[in-house]
Design a protein around this motif. Structure first.
Motif, short mmCIF file in Angstrom:
data_model
loop_
_atom_site.label_atom_id
_atom_site.label_comp_id
_atom_site.label_asym_id
_atom_site.label_seq_id
_atom_site.Cartn_x
_atom_site.Cartn_y
_atom_site.Cartn_z
N LEU A 119 0.85 -1.21 0.00
CA LEU A 119 0.00 0.00 0.00
C LEU A 119 0.88 1.25 0.00
CD1 LEU A 119 -2.81 1.24 0.12
CD2 LEU A 119 -2.84 0.83 2.59
N GLU A 120 1.96 1.21 0.74
CA GLU A 120 2.89 2.36 0.76
C GLU A 120 3.50 2.60 -0.62
OE1 GLU A 120 5.25 0.61 3.92
OE2 GLU A 120 4.67 2.23 5.29
N GLU A 121 3.80 1.51 -1.33
CA GLU A 121 4.38 1.64 -2.68
C GLU A 121 3.41 2.32 -3.65
OE1 GLU A 121 7.36 -2.28 -2.63
OE2 GLU A 121 5.83 -2.08 -4.19
N GLU A 122 2.13 2.04 -3.48
CA GLU A 122 1.15 2.69 -4.37
C GLU A 122 1.05 4.19 -4.06
OE1 GLU A 122 -0.10 1.64 -7.00
OE2 GLU A 122 0.08 -0.52 -6.90
N LEU A 123 1.19 4.56 -2.78
CA LEU A 123 1.19 5.99 -2.43
C LEU A 123 2.45 6.66 -2.98
CD1 LEU A 123 -0.09 5.78 1.28
CD2 LEU A 123 -1.38 6.59 -0.71
N ASP A 124 3.58 5.96 -2.88
CA ASP A 124 4.83 6.50 -3.46
C ASP A 124 4.65 6.75 -4.96
OD1 ASP A 124 6.99 4.36 -1.41
OD2 ASP A 124 6.10 6.34 -1.02
N ALA A 125 3.96 5.82 -5.63
CA ALA A 125 3.83 5.89 -7.10
C ALA A 125 3.07 7.13 -7.55
CB ALA A 125 3.15 4.63 -7.62
N VAL A 126 2.21 7.66 -6.66
CA VAL A 126 1.44 8.87 -7.05
C VAL A 126 1.94 10.10 -6.28
CG1 VAL A 126 -0.64 7.64 -7.76
CG2 VAL A 126 -0.39 8.32 -5.36
N GLY A 127 3.06 9.95 -5.55
CA GLY A 127 3.68 11.11 -4.89
C GLY A 127 2.95 11.59 -3.66
N VAL A 128 2.25 10.68 -2.97
CA VAL A 128 1.55 11.07 -1.72
C VAL A 128 2.43 10.64 -0.53
CG1 VAL A 128 -0.45 10.57 -0.24
CG2 VAL A 128 -0.76 11.00 -2.70
N ALA A 129 2.79 11.62 0.31
CA ALA A 129 3.66 11.32 1.46
C ALA A 129 2.88 10.51 2.50
CB ALA A 129 4.14 12.63 2.08
N HIS A 130 3.60 9.66 3.22
CA HIS A 130 2.91 8.80 4.21
C HIS A 130 3.84 8.49 5.37
CE1 HIS A 130 5.22 5.38 2.57
NE2 HIS A 130 4.99 5.92 1.40
N CYS A 131 3.21 8.02 6.47
CA CYS A 131 3.95 7.59 7.66
C CYS A 131 3.19 6.39 8.24
CB CYS A 131 4.06 8.73 8.67
SG CYS A 131 2.46 9.38 9.23
N GLY A 132 3.77 5.78 9.28
CA GLY A 132 3.12 4.60 9.87
C GLY A 132 3.42 3.37 9.04
N GLY A 133 2.42 2.58 8.73
CA GLY A 133 2.55 1.41 7.86
C GLY A 133 3.61 0.43 8.32
N SER A 134 4.61 0.22 7.46
CA SER A 134 5.63 -0.82 7.73
C SER A 134 6.80 -0.28 8.56
CB SER A 134 6.16 -1.37 6.39
OG SER A 134 6.80 -0.30 5.68
N ASP A 135 6.71 0.98 9.03
CA ASP A 135 7.79 1.55 9.86
C ASP A 135 7.96 0.68 11.12
OD1 ASP A 135 8.31 4.88 11.36
OD2 ASP A 135 9.32 2.93 11.69
N PRO A 136 9.17 0.16 11.35
CA PRO A 136 9.37 -0.74 12.50
C PRO A 136 8.94 -0.13 13.83
CG PRO A 136 11.31 -0.73 11.10
CD PRO A 136 10.40 0.34 10.56
N ALA A 137 9.02 1.22 13.93
CA ALA A 137 8.63 1.87 15.19
C ALA A 137 7.15 1.68 15.47
CB ALA A 137 8.95 3.37 15.12
N GLU A 138 6.37 1.36 14.43
CA GLU A 138 4.92 1.17 14.61
C GLU A 138 4.60 -0.23 15.12
OE1 GLU A 138 4.79 4.61 13.99
OE2 GLU A 138 2.71 4.01 13.69
N MET A 139 5.60 -1.10 15.08
CA MET A 139 5.33 -2.50 15.43
C MET A 139 5.49 -2.77 16.92
SD MET A 139 4.76 -3.41 12.36
CE MET A 139 5.18 -2.79 10.73
N GLU A 140 5.90 -1.71 17.65
CA GLU A 140 6.22 -1.95 19.07
C GLU A 140 4.96 -2.13 19.92
OE1 GLU A 140 10.25 0.85 19.08
OE2 GLU A 140 8.37 1.53 20.00
N TYR A 141 5.11 -3.01 20.92
CA TYR A 141 4.05 -3.13 21.92
C TYR A 141 3.95 -1.83 22.69
CZ TYR A 141 2.05 -4.27 26.49
OH TYR A 141 1.29 -4.25 27.62
N MET A 142 2.73 -1.35 22.87
CA MET A 142 2.54 -0.11 23.62
C MET A 142 1.80 -0.43 24.91
SD MET A 142 0.75 3.39 22.35
CE MET A 142 -0.90 3.09 22.97
N PRO A 143 2.48 -0.33 26.05
CA PRO A 143 1.84 -0.67 27.33
C PRO A 143 0.58 0.18 27.52
CG PRO A 143 4.17 -0.18 27.65
CD PRO A 143 3.84 0.20 26.24
N ALA A 144 -0.48 -0.42 27.95
CA ALA A 144 -1.72 0.33 28.20
C ALA A 144 -1.41 1.48 29.16
CB ALA A 144 -2.77 -0.59 28.81
N LYS A 145 -2.04 2.58 28.93
CA LYS A 145 -1.90 3.81 29.74
C LYS A 145 -0.58 4.51 29.50
CE LYS A 145 -5.07 2.08 33.27
NZ LYS A 145 -5.16 1.51 34.64
#
Ligand SMILES: O=C(O)[C@H](O)[C@H](O)COP(=O)(O)O
Ligand SMILES: [Mg+2]
Length: 308
Positions: A119-145
């Motif tokens: 999905l990120e590659e399709e956004l790249d193909a049309v020049g739309v900036a993005h964040c999140g997705g496959s960024d490893p920082a998004e994969m972290e467990y987030m402790p509740a609260k």
């Protein structure tokens, strides 16, 4: 458009031949029609190749947004099905086109993605900036609260949610924050399929992944994929066909068949994906009635064998 309340079940070579003669353009769904998970559905490769020899137009229209079109092309190549890039349309491509061409998404804004590399590659193909997705920082467990990693970001102008095998609470918390805190932040879903068919079993689909966000934000998202018109708009941006001689072939009544009906084209349901007889005949049967029904697209191979 079929005006009967009953579908015609195709079972004989004559049935198959008369359907082929009626149409010039075939829009094929993928998951549950051409393959089921990692397995190619028997006979389908030969049928698609044979349709081309008969001068038929073949297009592939998938709600799966986990792969970019080049990734999809490789999937077809691996299955030995010849395709060209311009025959492939999926909800990730259509979502990127919608952001770029319909929303004219601002260059100084970015899209927060719940989704995968394709999905990120399709956004790249049309020049739309993005964040999140496959960024490893998004994969972290987030402790509740502990919401310290969930910070406001006014540059996020849209949240785009598609099939994401790494979906987690951190992603939901960030998307929820952007949608509820950023004025005018667009909420877009690639598709809302309830389940994903693989090997005759069914697993949570993209719709099941975006449902928590719809519930927590109480917002109504824009949905791009089948049965919605944005998917046909993405096809018509580069293709044209006579709708009276075009048929949509799919396994899902609520996406593929409804998409065909919404697009003013006839429909063929295959029973190799998410639909079973209870959806057609039982007390819970769907109100969406396909023009035709066949057990498998591979059943048309009898015409290929006869033509040898
Ligand atoms: O969950 C999903 O995204 C869908 O089940 C899946 O991708 C459907 O793909 P299609 O049958 O439209 O090729
Ligand atoms: Mg399907």
């Amino acid at each position: 458009m079929s005006d009967t309340t009953e579908s015609k079940r195709l079972t004989t070579a004559q049935d198959y031949a008369s359907l082929i003669d009626k149409f010039d353009t075939f829009l094929f769904d993928c998951d549950g029609v051409i393959w089921s998970g990692p397995k190619l559905i028997p006979g389908v490769r030969e049928v698609i190749a044979w349709l081309r020899t008969k001068g038929k137009n073949v297009l592939f229209v998938s709600n799966n947004a986990s792969k970019s079109r080049p990734m999809y092309k490789k999937t077809f190549d691996d299955f030995g099905i010849d395709t060209t890039d311009d025959e492939l349309f999926n909800s990730g491509f259509a979502s990127a086109l919608y952001l770029a061409k319909i929303l004219n998404f601002p260059k100084d804004k970015k899209v927060y993605v719940i989704g995968m590399k394709g999905l990120e590659e399709e956004l790249d193909a049309v020049g739309v900036a993005h964040c999140g997705g496959s960024d490893p920082a998004e994969m972290e467990y987030m402790p509740a609260k502990d919401y310290t990693s969930v910070t406001p970001d006014p540059s996020v102008g849209a949240v785009l949610c598609g099939f994401d095998a790494f979906v987690n609470y951190k992603k939901y918390s960030k998307a929820h924050t952007y949608l509820t805190k950023n004025p005018g932040c667009h909420f877009i879903l690639t598709n809302t399929d309830a389940t994903f068919p693989s090997g005759g079993e069914f697993y949570p689909g993209s719709g099941a992944m975006s449902a928590p966000l719809v519930y927590s934000t109480k917002m109504t998202p824009t949905v791009i994929g089948k049965p919605n018109s944005h998917m046909m708009d993405a096809i018509l941006a580069s293709k044209d066909f006579d709708r009276s001689r075009t048929i949509m072939v799919g396994d899902n009544l609520e996406t593929d068949i409804l998409f065909g009906q919404n697009s003013g084209i006839e429909t063929l349901l295959t029973m190799t994906g998410v639909t079973n007889e209870d959806h057609l005949l039982g007390p819970k049967k769907s109100s969406t009635v396909p023009t035709y029904i066949v057990n498998s697209l591979g059943d048309f191979k009898v015409l290929v064998d006869e033509s040898k």
